[in-house]
Design an enzyme around this catalytic site. Sequence first.
Site, PDB file in Angstrom:
ATOM      1  N   HIS A   1     -10.828  -9.544   3.268  1.00 47.10           N
ATOM      2  CA  HIS A   1      -9.889 -10.328   2.470  1.00 47.10           C
ATOM      3  C   HIS A   1     -10.100 -11.806   2.762  1.00 47.10           C
ATOM      4  O   HIS A   1     -10.821 -12.183   3.695  1.00 47.10           O
ATOM      5  CB  HIS A   1      -8.426  -9.914   2.734  1.00 47.10           C
ATOM      6  CG  HIS A   1      -7.879 -10.271   4.078  1.00 47.10           C
ATOM      7  ND1 HIS A   1      -6.545 -10.192   4.395  1.00 47.10           N
ATOM      8  CD2 HIS A   1      -8.485 -10.704   5.217  1.00 47.10           C
ATOM      9  CE1 HIS A   1      -6.344 -10.551   5.645  1.00 47.10           C
ATOM     10  NE2 HIS A   1      -7.498 -10.874   6.166  1.00 47.10           N
TER      11      HIS A   1
ATOM     12  N   CYS B   1      -9.262 -18.011   8.516  1.00 43.07           N
ATOM     13  CA  CYS B   1      -8.937 -16.872   7.640  1.00 43.07           C
ATOM     14  C   CYS B   1      -9.032 -17.260   6.160  1.00 43.07           C
ATOM     15  O   CYS B   1      -8.925 -16.407   5.280  1.00 43.07           O
ATOM     16  CB  CYS B   1      -7.543 -16.342   7.938  1.00 43.07           C
ATOM     17  SG  CYS B   1      -7.378 -15.761   9.621  1.00 43.07           S
TER      18      CYS B   1
ATOM     19  N   HIS C   1     -13.421 -12.270   5.281  1.00 43.06           N
ATOM     20  CA  HIS C   1     -13.713 -11.674   6.584  1.00 43.06           C
ATOM     21  C   HIS C   1     -13.042 -10.302   6.570  1.00 43.06           C
ATOM     22  O   HIS C   1     -12.275  -9.994   5.658  1.00 43.06           O
ATOM     23  CB  HIS C   1     -13.168 -12.554   7.719  1.00 43.06           C
ATOM     24  CG  HIS C   1     -11.673 -12.657   7.699  1.00 43.06           C
ATOM     25  ND1 HIS C   1     -11.016 -13.543   6.878  1.00 43.06           N
ATOM     26  CD2 HIS C   1     -10.706 -11.954   8.346  1.00 43.06           C
ATOM     27  CE1 HIS C   1      -9.711 -13.400   7.044  1.00 43.06           C
ATOM     28  NE2 HIS C   1      -9.494 -12.435   7.929  1.00 43.06           N
TER      29      HIS C   1
ATOM     30  N   HIS D   1     -11.277  -6.523   8.451  1.00 45.34           N
ATOM     31  CA  HIS D   1     -10.454  -5.907   9.501  1.00 45.34           C
ATOM     32  C   HIS D   1     -10.560  -4.386   9.411  1.00 45.34           C
ATOM     33  O   HIS D   1     -10.797  -3.836   8.343  1.00 45.34           O
ATOM     34  CB  HIS D   1      -8.968  -6.250   9.326  1.00 45.34           C
ATOM     35  CG  HIS D   1      -8.669  -7.700   9.462  1.00 45.34           C
ATOM     36  ND1 HIS D   1      -8.693  -8.355  10.664  1.00 45.34           N
ATOM     37  CD2 HIS D   1      -8.341  -8.625   8.532  1.00 45.34           C
ATOM     38  CE1 HIS D   1      -8.385  -9.618  10.487  1.00 45.34           C
ATOM     39  NE2 HIS D   1      -8.171  -9.825   9.191  1.00 45.34           N
TER      40      HIS D   1
ATOM     41  N   ASP E   1      -9.822   1.096   0.842  1.00 42.94           N
ATOM     42  CA  ASP E   1     -10.847   1.258   1.876  1.00 42.94           C
ATOM     43  C   ASP E   1     -12.209   0.745   1.391  1.00 42.94           C
ATOM     44  O   ASP E   1     -12.658   1.069   0.290  1.00 42.94           O
ATOM     45  CB  ASP E   1     -10.957   2.744   2.265  1.00 42.94           C
ATOM     46  CG  ASP E   1     -11.861   2.935   3.475  1.00 42.94           C
ATOM     47  OD1 ASP E   1     -11.884   2.054   4.357  1.00 42.94           O
ATOM     48  OD2 ASP E   1     -12.564   3.965   3.537  1.00 42.94           O
ATOM     49  N   HIS E   2     -12.849  -0.072   2.244  1.00 35.98           N
ATOM     50  CA  HIS E   2     -14.162  -0.656   1.924  1.00 35.98           C
ATOM     51  C   HIS E   2     -14.138  -1.506   0.659  1.00 35.98           C
ATOM     52  O   HIS E   2     -15.092  -1.519  -0.116  1.00 35.98           O
ATOM     53  CB  HIS E   2     -15.254   0.424   1.876  1.00 35.98           C
ATOM     54  CG  HIS E   2     -15.658   0.870   3.250  1.00 35.98           C
ATOM     55  ND1 HIS E   2     -14.827   1.643   4.041  1.00 35.98           N
ATOM     56  CD2 HIS E   2     -16.753   0.608   3.996  1.00 35.98           C
ATOM     57  CE1 HIS E   2     -15.416   1.847   5.211  1.00 35.98           C
ATOM     58  NE2 HIS E   2     -16.586   1.225   5.212  1.00 35.98           N
TER      59      HIS E   2
ATOM     60  N   GLU F   1      -3.340  -5.299  11.548  1.00 34.78           N
ATOM     61  CA  GLU F   1      -4.639  -5.873  11.206  1.00 34.78           C
ATOM     62  C   GLU F   1      -5.533  -5.798  12.441  1.00 34.78           C
ATOM     63  O   GLU F   1      -6.727  -5.577  12.360  1.00 34.78           O
ATOM     64  CB  GLU F   1      -4.395  -7.332  10.827  1.00 34.78           C
ATOM     65  CG  GLU F   1      -5.288  -7.870   9.771  1.00 34.78           C
ATOM     66  CD  GLU F   1      -4.827  -9.257   9.361  1.00 34.78           C
ATOM     67  OE1 GLU F   1      -4.756 -10.149  10.219  1.00 34.78           O
ATOM     68  OE2 GLU F   1      -4.533  -9.434   8.167  1.00 34.78           O
TER      69      GLU F   1
HETATM   70 ZN   LIG Z   1      -7.703 -11.445   8.128  1.00 37.95          ZN
END
Ligand SMILES: [Zn+2]
Length: 279
Positions: A156, A175, A181, A183, A221-222, A269
């Site tokens: 995200h 961020c 990036h 998580h 997911d992904h 996260e």
């Molecule tokens: Zn983040």
Amino acid sequence: MIVNLMRRASFSAAHNYWLAEHSEDENRRAFGVWAARKPHGHNYLVEVTVSGDVDLNTGMVVNITDVNRALKRWVIDVLDGRYLNEEVSYFRRNAPALENIALFIWEALANSLPSGANLTKTKLWEMDTLWTELYKESDGAMTASLTRSYDFSASHRLHSLHLSDDENREIFGKCNNPNGHGHNYTVSVSVAGDPDSKTGMIFPLDELDKIVEEEVLMPFDHKHLNLDTPEFATINPTSEMLAVVIWQKLARRLPTSGGTRLHSVVVSETARNSFEYRG
Ligand SMILES: [Zn+2]
Ligand SMILES: [Zn+2]
């Protein structure tokens, strides 16, 4: 000065989900993928919370050694190493679902704790990703919840459309990296309600898994949350908003009030922080 005191203990036990008086079809309907004639085992972890006024002479609510002694005598010694369905009479009448095991622990301890110790909660883990909590609300009413946690990985970019680029950089720092990036997220979903008298479950676990799979894991997911998901096309995908959006998506499939209901959504996260939304 009311203080809560927590004590943990563990035991291993076997169980299976199968009601002898019901047909194969009825068992499959009641327990879903968990229906089985043969037992399997878990390493259970239990945490009991007792609350009480601090005695100013001793500086203690109650001697925790006495709490541990009651826990060992009435819970651990009775359940450890047993095949619950066959060897503990309570579970001949009540299916040995996690919720009923927590209830058994509650009933075993409620009247055997030292005086001054008021049992206010039992929390029982069947595995790291599945636990139940049974607790007394401040008005004395009992609430039972079942929590299942799930993982997904996503990327995200923290970036709000309501702020300038400079403000976004200032608030979100690294961020706000334009290319995002990632998580490894954990989402814990709790449902509350009364355990079903037949199955002992607050909510069928395979049904909860299916709903979370469809509403959360498949869409997120992904994925890059900002770019790949319509949910976050215009919403800044912070963990706070992720908890709210996941709640709203699950609330379309589960009631949020009344008997069995969605109780809480917790998003982590990283292992260091988590965000809870309760509607
Ligand atoms: Zn983040
Ligand atoms: Zn099991």
